[in-house]
Design a protein around this motif. Structure first.
Motif, PDB file in Angstrom:
ATOM      1  N   GLY A 900     -42.097   6.839 -13.480  1.00  0.00           N
ATOM      2  CA  GLY A 900     -41.298   6.782 -14.751  1.00  0.00           C
ATOM      3  C   GLY A 900     -41.886   7.498 -15.711  1.00  0.00           C
ATOM      4  O   GLY A 900     -41.291   7.194 -16.880  1.00  0.00           O
ATOM      5  N   SER A 901     -42.624   8.190 -15.620  1.00  0.00           N
ATOM      6  CA  SER A 901     -43.312   8.977 -16.720  1.00  0.00           C
ATOM      7  C   SER A 901     -43.658  10.266 -16.405  1.00  0.00           C
ATOM      8  O   SER A 901     -43.080  11.447 -16.617  1.00  0.00           O
ATOM      9  CB  SER A 901     -44.639   7.952 -17.122  1.00  0.00           C
ATOM     10  N   THR A 902     -45.133  10.520 -15.978  1.00  0.00           N
ATOM     11  CA  THR A 902     -45.628  11.866 -15.884  1.00  0.00           C
ATOM     12  C   THR A 902     -44.688  12.693 -14.909  1.00  0.00           C
ATOM     13  O   THR A 902     -44.517  13.803 -15.071  1.00  0.00           O
ATOM     14  CB  THR A 902     -46.850  11.734 -15.405  1.00  0.00           C
ATOM     15  N   ASN A 903     -44.292  12.052 -13.717  1.00  0.00           N
ATOM     16  CA  ASN A 903     -43.635  12.725 -12.717  1.00  0.00           C
ATOM     17  C   ASN A 903     -42.133  13.348 -13.338  1.00  0.00           C
ATOM     18  O   ASN A 903     -41.698  14.379 -13.119  1.00  0.00           O
ATOM     19  CB  ASN A 903     -43.066  11.735 -11.575  1.00  0.00           C
ATOM     20  N   VAL A 904     -41.416  12.300 -14.103  1.00  0.00           N
ATOM     21  CA  VAL A 904     -40.054  12.837 -14.764  1.00  0.00           C
ATOM     22  C   VAL A 904     -40.478  13.642 -15.675  1.00  0.00           C
ATOM     23  O   VAL A 904     -39.749  14.814 -15.735  1.00  0.00           O
ATOM     24  CB  VAL A 904     -39.611  11.440 -15.344  1.00  0.00           C
ATOM     25  N   GLU A 905     -41.407  14.061 -16.475  1.00  0.00           N
ATOM     26  CA  GLU A 905     -41.727  14.808 -17.300  1.00  0.00           C
ATOM     27  C   GLU A 905     -42.034  16.258 -16.675  1.00  0.00           C
ATOM     28  O   GLU A 905     -41.618  17.410 -17.082  1.00  0.00           O
ATOM     29  CB  GLU A 905     -42.848  14.459 -18.362  1.00  0.00           C
ATOM     30  N   LEU A 907     -41.235  17.082 -13.513  1.00  0.00           N
ATOM     31  CA  LEU A 907     -40.025  17.689 -12.813  1.00  0.00           C
ATOM     32  C   LEU A 907     -39.018  18.154 -13.728  1.00  0.00           C
ATOM     33  O   LEU A 907     -38.056  19.236 -13.222  1.00  0.00           O
ATOM     34  CB  LEU A 907     -39.688  16.482 -11.989  1.00  0.00           C
ATOM     35  N   LEU A 908     -39.050  17.838 -15.030  1.00  0.00           N
ATOM     36  CA  LEU A 908     -37.919  18.404 -15.923  1.00  0.00           C
ATOM     37  C   LEU A 908     -38.584  19.520 -17.023  1.00  0.00           C
ATOM     38  O   LEU A 908     -37.902  19.467 -17.864  1.00  0.00           O
ATOM     39  CB  LEU A 908     -37.306  17.245 -16.631  1.00  0.00           C
ATOM     40  N   GLY A 909     -39.646  20.182 -16.417  1.00  0.00           N
ATOM     41  CA  GLY A 909     -40.365  21.153 -17.290  1.00  0.00           C
ATOM     42  C   GLY A 909     -41.018  20.659 -18.438  1.00  0.00           C
ATOM     43  O   GLY A 909     -40.996  21.509 -19.344  1.00  0.00           O
ATOM     44  N   GLY A 910     -41.635  19.495 -18.146  1.00  0.00           N
ATOM     45  CA  GLY A 910     -42.595  19.180 -19.547  1.00  0.00           C
ATOM     46  C   GLY A 910     -43.805  20.109 -19.517  1.00  0.00           C
ATOM     47  O   GLY A 910     -44.383  20.348 -18.528  1.00  0.00           O
ATOM     48  N   ASP A 911     -44.042  19.987 -20.763  1.00  0.00           N
ATOM     49  CA  ASP A 911     -45.349  21.085 -21.203  1.00  0.00           C
ATOM     50  C   ASP A 911     -46.655  19.912 -20.861  1.00  0.00           C
ATOM     51  O   ASP A 911     -47.166  18.987 -21.707  1.00  0.00           O
ATOM     52  CB  ASP A 911     -45.179  21.322 -22.685  1.00  0.00           C
ATOM     53  N   VAL A 912     -47.232  20.293 -19.643  1.00  0.00           N
ATOM     54  CA  VAL A 912     -48.325  19.661 -19.261  1.00  0.00           C
ATOM     55  C   VAL A 912     -49.531  19.743 -20.474  1.00  0.00           C
ATOM     56  O   VAL A 912     -50.366  18.766 -20.484  1.00  0.00           O
ATOM     57  CB  VAL A 912     -48.846  19.977 -17.697  1.00  0.00           C
TER      58      VAL A 912
END
Length: 949
Positions: A900-905, A907-912
């Protein structure tokens, strides 16, 4: 046992002569009174013998006598030795060594012992001796439950199971409403009950044994409800599922043999009937009054007719049949107190309207349902005719329309404190009734006492529907409906080990695993006294805005564990032993030190710091939510409070001024900040929302990431990432272009150059520079997408970043998805076959050994979880914990938090690269995923601040 001394009695003295005379006179008087009473009772028979009674009057005579009978079980019911629902050949079961929640003593009675089931009934509760067993029967099946909790079967007071059946199909769903008029008491939910609803087995697997199936809420008076047992019968008919059906189902105007049985009637007020029939509230209430006046007139004419019958005034009845009206007979029964009236009602104005109606026409109300404002006006409910109604509600489902906007998670506790009965209900399929117990668990977390929380889904709804004499309790002589749980019923994720309905086990091969011993104990919960008081003080709209800590330095003490983001995942940084809690030093919103007090703190730092004792709490990454239009919609039922839907070139012509068919809409431009669902999400640990434009069809536009705690777009850190991913949907939209058409369009967009924003972003996707998120559930669609991804990658020699959202059938292709390097965001986290393309779900325990999430993780698929409605974002941490529990102990806490945190970010193109600027959440009293913990702060490096919640 307390010793009881019995009084001693001696022979009375001789009676004086005068006393004897008085005694004889008393005997003669009593004898005369008895003869007179018998004469009155038999007078009609005597009169009938000498004076012929017209045939129609003779029938009416019997009918008139039945009108005075009260509904409920006859005295003979409690002498039964076999249930009327007993299936011949069913074995007897002895459940040994259980902790039995009986429902007795207002839900506080817990018996350690055994339960004996036979003939569809509970035969004994407590210590059952061998001699008693042999007197029952010799072939008893003995099951040692080893101290497991047993409760009565779950009772759902508000369900549309079977009438609004699943999966939703045009020819088999939607039989719960009528649109032929606002007042229709003559309709019956039984007549639309579909026995092929896919929900029955699922709901039973959650412990639900009984449901009151009500008509929907499109009508002011929607018709009659019917109570069913959920188990499949050998007859396979709706009628065979009924529990104590009223005699009216087989005869229009029956004469009840003994006591009549309770009937159920659905009423609705406020927005629903007003919206359907273009009524105002004034119109709707007048429709109620007009209908009840009609029923009252019929009742008066019946009473007058019966007066003449009993008085022998046959001349006045000549050629006059008993006054009946098939359309209105059920509403007349309401006025006679024979019907449990269940009222869909939300706001104070509507609650007050119906209370006045009940007093004007003198009928009791069984329960107000939904009733999101009832907790604000308990005294109004207490003014209802005859007795205060119960309140049947959701735990946290609110704000989806104006009427629900002031809903509060603290409503159950507040109502109970005011002496009103509380029922938790599903409104299935609005909420999947399989998880009705979860509603009680949430009510408990927010302050409803343990005894009342379990009663809210067992004994209380049984009593409210008039079935408390046979269900809702574990007592000798009651129906053999019960559940053996794998943990305390109020522990998150409590799962049935076995469910009995009418003494018949319902789970053929239940899959459960042994949970830690602490799951067998009553869960500890936080103190929400202040929040509950504020809910009343601010009339349901308490301030939710976070308060920034004033000093730059904040010290959190007694920290049990710390989790951090690292390389796109979650890692445990620190975990303390019981006697070695840590401290966390935060300066300007950044954690500067974690460890012992001596290693992190100096006296000068402490002098300028705010110190917060988290009492064994935790620090973890803030959670992220996706799936609902959070930030674009404040009240789903109010168009003026939302951004609206985007244009879709497959459904309509896109204006040229917008760019025509190649236009793409960005969600960042429609963001609304400070919404209650967003702020509640922030308050409960969800600090980031990723939202795509609100769409009706294929085109979804560009998503945005924003802070749920921000109050406006210009605030520092409000918008976290202006563009996250490109979104489309491939679904059966009902009348929209075919699946094959949608795939063809997607192929063309990915394989060929096009102009405008669409061309720019689809080119970025095929070159591997942007993430494509496709909303889909069907395994067949997912298989086609895998092939399409491969086709594009071969042509452009690239690797496409693709995520499938929804994905309830993805488990079928787990290996292929992993090989294709496609990510999955499952939503909802607990699957339900609402539509055909979600039919092949993997339901998890106790029906299947594995859940869909655990299967995907086993194949090394990157999985995140999402939501479908904005109100549920606040429950993300519980959703994560539940998913981890369903994995049977194979998922670490780090992996769970990542769901519910890093995986969601990611998978949705979050800026690592921005990981170090993401929020951290601080909990008190336990970890982020624990029922017993409470979120108390958010650490924001981006804003250089700490928010206190």
């Amino acid at each position: 046992m307390e010793k009881v001394t019995l009084p001693s009695y001696s022979s009375p003295p001789a009676r004086p002569a005068k006393a004897k005379v008085l005694f004889l006179l008393l005997v003669y008087a009593l004898l005369g009174f008895s003869i007179a009473t018998l004469f009155r009772k038999w007078s009609f028979s005597i009169v009938d013998a000498f004076y012929p009674v017209p045939p129609h009057v003779q029938a009416a005579l019997t009918r008139c006598r039945s009108l005075s009978l009260s509904p409920g079980p006859s005295p003979e019911f409690f002498d039964r030795r076999e249930s009327d629902r007993y299936v011949s050949g069913t074995k007897a079961y002895l459940l040994k060594n259980a902790k039995i929640w009986t429902g007795g003593r207002n839900g506080t009675e817990i018996v350690n012992g055994d339960v004996l089931l036979d003939k569809g009934m509970i035969k004994a509760v407590g210590r059952v001796h061998r001699g008693f067993l042999q007197s029952i029967r010799e072939d008893v099946v003995t099951i040692d439950v080893h101290g497991a909790w047993i409760t009565p079967g779950i009772v759902d007071l508000h369900s549309h199971i079977g009438d609004a059946s699943s999966p939703e199909l045009e020819g088999a769903s939607g039989d719960d409403n009528s649109f032929k008029g606002p007042i229709q008491p003559w309709l019956r939910s039984l007549d639309g009950l579909n026995t092929h609803d896919a929900s029955y087995e699922l709901s039973i697997s959650g412990g639900v044994t009984t449901a009151l199936v009500l008509p929907g809420s499109a009508n002011a008076i929607g018709g009659q409800g019917f109570t069913i047992k959920l188990r499949k019968t050998t007859e396979r008919s709706p009628t065979s599922m009924l529990l104590e059906p009223p005699y009216q189902i087989n005869s229009s105007f029956p004469v009840a043999p003994g006591h009549p049985r309770w009937r159920q009637m659905k009423h609705a007020c406020g927005e629903n009937p007003s919206r359907v029939y273009d009524y105002t509230r004034m119109n709707t209430v007048w429709a109620f009054r007009e209908a009840y006046n009609k029923a009252k007139e019929i009742k008066i004419s019946q009473d007058e007719y019966c007066y003449n019958v009993f008085a022998g005034n046959y001349n006045a009845l000549e050629n006059k049949p008993f006054p009946e009206d098939l359309q209105w007979e059920a509403l007349v029964d309401v006025l006679r107190g024979r019907v449990k009236v269940q009222v869909h009602c939300y706001e104070t104005v509507d609650l007050d309207d119906i209370v006045r109606l009940s007093n004007e026409f003198q009928f009791p109300i069984a329960a107000f349902h939904h009733a999101h404002e009832a907790y604000l006006v308990p005294d109004v409910l207490k003014k209802a005719y005859d007795h205060p109604p119960a309140v049947a509600m959701f735990a946290t489902n609110a704000r989806y329309k104006r009427e629900a906007y002031r809903g509060s998670e603290f409503a159950p506790r507040i109502l109970a404190q005011n002496g009103l009965r509380v029922v938790m209900k599903s409104d299935h399929p609005v909420l999947d009734s399989r998880y009705l117990l979860y509603e009680a668990q949430q009510a408990y977390v927010y302050g409803l006492p343990e005894n009342l929380a379990i009663a809210a889904v067992t004994s209380t709804p049984a009593e409210v529907m008039g079935m408390g004499h046979r269900i809702g309790y574990i007592r000798e002589g009651w129906d053999a409906d019960l559940v053996i749980w794998d943990s305390h019923p109020l522990a998150l994720g409590a799962t049935p080990k076995q469910v009995f309905i009418d003494g018949i086990p319902q789970l053929e091969h239940p899959y459960v695993y042994s949970k830690p011993s602490n799951f067998q104990l009553r869960p500890k919960v936080p103190n929400f006294d202040k929040e509950a008081a504020d809910a009343i003080k601010y009339e349901g709209l308490p301030p939710l805005e976070p308060k920034e800590a004033e000093p730059d330095t904040v010290v959190f003490t007694n920290v049990k564990s710390i989790f951090v983001r690292a390389n796109g995942s979650v890692q445990m940084l620190f975990t303390a032993q019981d006697d070695e809690p840590a401290v966390a030093l935060v300066v300007n919103g950044t954690i500067k030190c974690t460890g012992t007090t001596a290693s992190c703190l100096t006296s000068s730092l402490l002098a300028d710091a705010q110190v917060i004792d988290v009492k064994g709490g935790s620090i973890a990454p803030g959670l992220a939510t996706f799936g609902a239009p959070l930030g674009l919609v404040e009240i789903a039922g109010e168009r003026s409070t939302q951004d609206g839907f985007i244009y879709d070139p497959l459904l309509q012509k896109v204006p040229a001024i917008l760019g025509g068919d190649v236009a793409l809409i960005s969600a960042k431009d429609g963001l609304q900040f400070g919404g209650r669902d967003a702020l509640l999400a922030y308050k409960y640990g969800v600090t980031t929302a990723i939202t795509a434009p609100n769409q009706r069809g294929f085109y979804g536009g560009l998503s945005v990431a924003f802070s749920t705690g921000a109050l406006n777009k210009l605030e520092e850190g409000a918008v976290l990432q202006e563009i996250n991913a490109l979104h489309v949907s491939v679904r059966h939209f009902g009348g929209a272009p075919s699946i094959s058409t949608q795939i063809a369009v997607l192929r063309k967009l990915l394989m060929e150059d096009s102009k405008g924003d669409a061309g720019k972003w689809f080119d970025a996707v095929r070159r591997g520079r942007a993430t494509l998120v496709i909303d889909a559930d069907s395994a067949d669609v997912i298989a086609t997408l895998i092939l399409l991804k491969r086709e594009v990658e071969e042509k452009f020699d690239s690797t496409i970043k693709m995520t499938i959202a929804g994905a309830l059938e993805a488990h079928i292709l787990a290996q292929e998805i992993a090989h294709a390097e496609i990510g999955i965001i499952q939503m909802p986290v607990r699957p339900f076959p609402s539509v055909w393309e979600r039919l092949r779900i993997l339901p998890g325990h106790p029906l299947t050994e594995k859940s869909s999430i655990s299967v995907l993780l086993e194949h090394n698929v990157t999985v995140g979880i999402g939501i479908e409605e904005a109100w549920s974002a606040r429950n993300t941490r519980f959703d994560i914990a539940w998913a981890a529990l369903e994995a049977g102990g194979t998922m670490s806490e780090e992996e769970a938090i990542a769901l519910g945190s890093t995986n969601v970010e990611k998978l949705l193109g979050g800026d690592v690269e921005m990981e170090e600027l993401r929020d951290m959440v601080v909990t008190e009293g336990g970890g982020l995923l624990d029922f017993e913990s409470k979120v108390v702060a958010v650490i924001s490096p981006r804003r250089k601040a700490v928010d206190l919640l």
